[in-house]
Design an enzyme around this catalytic site. Structure first.
Site, mmCIF file in Angstrom:
data_model
loop_
_atom_site.group_PDB
_atom_site.id
_atom_site.type_symbol
_atom_site.label_atom_id
_atom_site.label_comp_id
_atom_site.label_asym_id
_atom_site.label_seq_id
_atom_site.Cartn_x
_atom_site.Cartn_y
_atom_site.Cartn_z
ATOM 1 N N ASP A 277 -8.308 38.085 27.718
ATOM 2 C CA ASP A 277 -8.836 39.444 27.918
ATOM 3 C C ASP A 277 -9.232 40.054 26.574
ATOM 4 O O ASP A 277 -8.711 41.088 26.169
ATOM 5 C CB ASP A 277 -7.772 40.303 28.622
ATOM 6 C CG ASP A 277 -8.347 41.571 29.225
ATOM 7 O OD1 ASP A 277 -9.584 41.695 29.304
ATOM 8 O OD2 ASP A 277 -7.549 42.448 29.603
ATOM 9 N N ASN B 59 -7.194 42.159 21.139
ATOM 10 C CA ASN B 59 -7.067 43.052 22.292
ATOM 11 C C ASN B 59 -7.163 44.531 21.923
ATOM 12 O O ASN B 59 -6.682 45.392 22.656
ATOM 13 C CB ASN B 59 -5.758 42.776 23.029
ATOM 14 C CG ASN B 59 -5.640 41.333 23.459
ATOM 15 O OD1 ASN B 59 -4.778 40.615 22.978
ATOM 16 N ND2 ASN B 59 -6.524 40.874 24.328
ATOM 17 N N VAL C 184 -6.574 50.269 22.892
ATOM 18 C CA VAL C 184 -5.788 49.081 23.208
ATOM 19 C C VAL C 184 -6.140 48.572 24.601
ATOM 20 O O VAL C 184 -6.189 49.345 25.564
ATOM 21 C CB VAL C 184 -4.277 49.398 23.137
ATOM 22 C CG1 VAL C 184 -3.441 48.182 23.509
ATOM 23 C CG2 VAL C 184 -3.896 49.911 21.756
ATOM 24 N N CYS C 185 -6.360 47.275 24.700
ATOM 25 C CA CYS C 185 -6.625 46.608 25.980
ATOM 26 C C CYS C 185 -5.339 45.887 26.381
ATOM 27 O O CYS C 185 -5.014 44.835 25.829
ATOM 28 C CB CYS C 185 -7.780 45.627 25.819
ATOM 29 S SG CYS C 185 -8.182 44.727 27.316
ATOM 30 N N LEU C 186 -4.601 46.491 27.306
ATOM 31 C CA LEU C 186 -3.316 45.967 27.741
ATOM 32 C C LEU C 186 -3.161 46.292 29.221
ATOM 33 O O LEU C 186 -3.421 47.433 29.637
ATOM 34 C CB LEU C 186 -2.192 46.613 26.922
ATOM 35 C CG LEU C 186 -0.751 46.201 27.171
ATOM 36 C CD1 LEU C 186 -0.543 44.728 26.857
ATOM 37 C CD2 LEU C 186 0.191 47.052 26.317
#
Length: 160
Positions: free
Chosen positions: A126, A84, A91-93
């Site tokens: 994701d 992620n 950061v993919c959050l």
């Protein structure tokens, strides 16, 4: 910087200095002798008893003039190998996505704790890094070995 963003970031800084989770650090960057409230240098420790343990991972939080209406951009510097985390380090959050989970009430502390939690609990639905995602889904043992190597290097770099 807008008054709202400046006031909120000053409040965040005061609150952080009073109380923050053990092993973390977060402070506005010093640019040319000036404190830059829009850019924070942070450190996130790996959770004990996980492959990330022992390392402290450098994260840059970049706030916009629209903060807290818009989330900060958070990126690891250097980028981390993680499903992620984009190759750029971003950061993919969901709590960092204005169209998903961001709420203006989310604090710097909550963001950093959320990113720490993400390290050992990747969101496989994701992915942001194809190589890390492929290794994570193909061979959990190989992925864990690679993360332990990253943690050991991070711990060594911190000791120097």
């Amino acid at each position: 910087m807008s008054g709202i963003a400046r006031g909120r970031l000053q409040e965040e800084r005061r609150n952080w200095r009073k109380e923050h989770p053990y092993g973390f650090h977060a402070r506005p960057a010093n640019t040319g002798g000036q404190t830059n409230l829009l850019v924070w240098q942070c450190g996130i420790p790996g959770v004990p008893n996980t492959p990330w343990a022992g390392g402290v991972y450098k994260l840059v939080m970049e706030f916009s003039e629209d903060y807290p209406s818009r989330p900060p951009r958070c990126r690891f510097d250097p980028p981390l190998f993680h499903p992620n985390v984009y190759p750029s380090g971003t950061v993919c959050l969901s709590i960092l996505d204005a169209d998903k989970g961001w709420r203006p009430s989310i604090t710097v502390k909550q963001i950093l704790l959320g990113v720490q939690s993400l390290l050992d609990s990747p969101n496989a639905s994701d992915p942001a890094n194809g190589d890390a995602y492929a290794l994570f889904t193909r061979s959990k043992a190989a992925y864990t070995d690679k993360i332990r190597q990253i943690a050991a290097k991070s711990a060594q770099d911190a000791a120097e």
